[in-house]
Design an enzyme around this catalytic site. Sequence first.
Site, mmCIF file in Angstrom:
data_model
loop_
_atom_site.group_PDB
_atom_site.id
_atom_site.type_symbol
_atom_site.label_atom_id
_atom_site.label_comp_id
_atom_site.label_asym_id
_atom_site.label_seq_id
_atom_site.Cartn_x
_atom_site.Cartn_y
_atom_site.Cartn_z
ATOM 1 N N HIS A 5 -75.742 40.471 -40.880
ATOM 2 C CA HIS A 5 -75.972 41.172 -39.538
ATOM 3 C C HIS A 5 -74.445 41.820 -39.401
ATOM 4 O O HIS A 5 -73.723 41.427 -38.729
ATOM 5 C CB HIS A 5 -76.038 40.124 -38.566
ATOM 6 C CG HIS A 5 -77.264 39.387 -38.446
ATOM 7 N ND1 HIS A 5 -78.242 39.939 -37.744
ATOM 8 C CD2 HIS A 5 -77.732 38.338 -39.099
ATOM 9 C CE1 HIS A 5 -79.577 39.189 -37.875
ATOM 10 N NE2 HIS A 5 -79.100 38.204 -38.933
ATOM 11 N N GLU A 20 -73.967 44.107 -36.794
ATOM 12 C CA GLU A 20 -73.828 44.163 -35.524
ATOM 13 C C GLU A 20 -73.210 43.109 -35.014
ATOM 14 O O GLU A 20 -72.883 42.814 -33.819
ATOM 15 C CB GLU A 20 -75.287 44.259 -34.964
ATOM 16 C CG GLU A 20 -75.943 42.948 -34.526
ATOM 17 C CD GLU A 20 -76.731 42.478 -35.901
ATOM 18 O OE1 GLU A 20 -76.455 43.005 -36.828
ATOM 19 O OE2 GLU A 20 -77.691 41.816 -35.465
ATOM 20 N N CYS A 79 -82.258 41.878 -40.873
ATOM 21 C CA CYS A 79 -82.488 40.489 -41.147
ATOM 22 C C CYS A 79 -84.169 40.654 -40.783
ATOM 23 O O CYS A 79 -84.989 41.203 -41.494
ATOM 24 C CB CYS A 79 -81.924 39.361 -39.935
ATOM 25 S SG CYS A 79 -82.161 38.037 -40.251
#
Lengths: 81, 233
Positions: free
Chosen positions: B195, B197, B87
């Site tokens: 994302h 994560e 991002c």
Amino acid sequence: MARVVVDVMLKPEILDPQGQAVNRALPRLGFDGIVDVRQGKRFEVELEGPADEAALARVREMAEKLLANTVIEEFRVRVEG
Amino acid sequence: MPARIGVVTFPGTQDDTDALRAARLVGAEPVALWHRDPSLHDVDAVVLPGGFSYGDYLRCGAIARFSPVMESIISAAREGLPVLGICNGFQILCESHLLPGALIRNAGTLFINRDVRLRVESTGTAWTSDYAVGQEILIPIKNGEGKFAADEKTLDELEAEGRVIARYVENPNGSARDIAGIANAAGNVVGLMPHPEHAIEELTGPYPGPATDGLPFFTSVLQHLLNPELVDA
């Protein structure tokens, strides 16, 4: 002291959704006859000394390095006064 | 000794904790890196996490790119250090010219925050080897300026060299050629708008799942560190 203005605009081939949003809002506010709106950034750089060729070269360098991302934007440097 | 994965915190970074957690979950040693500290503290790989570094002033990633830690990361990345930009991290990598193109305002101007399906396009990078080509994965996106843009020549090069690593199954933001992530020519630097994560645990990942489709980004880099020669971008 001199003021140098750097105008940064998205390149013509890059779609400008912010400008489009403004463009779409204008007729609703009664502003007719608008074909297109594009939105950009204006930087006013105050110089310690005169806006001579050397100083303008430095401003162009800073525009290239930081003020504009030349992958998507183009810039114009001019002396105001 | 476990691999050391560094995660950079800039002022305005939001997802550093989740990225550190992802590193820990795959068995790496998470190492916090600070924007003003040029030392990389002997890390084996770096994650540039999401957020709004320096308030996204000027352009997303434009100020972060000139921070002391980025000067070190840029040199190390050119020497082969694996770097994953997520991002805002992807935006920083583009501003650093480690990756081509730029991320601009989403078509429609909206901030988009939802889970999206991606199709993995390349497994020949340090961060994607644990996926299969064509595999569909579910990963959250959350950005206002996530539309990938580049000139046609650059896009053609990325496609021809197999450097598009993932595409949106349904394009949410007008990204050129549905591109969600790309790699550099060497395959050690990867940028991704969604994302991974945030998709590493059943409890906090996308619901209904699959919830952990982001994990292979982090296991891939561990594999890469053990067998660097496997990367063939």
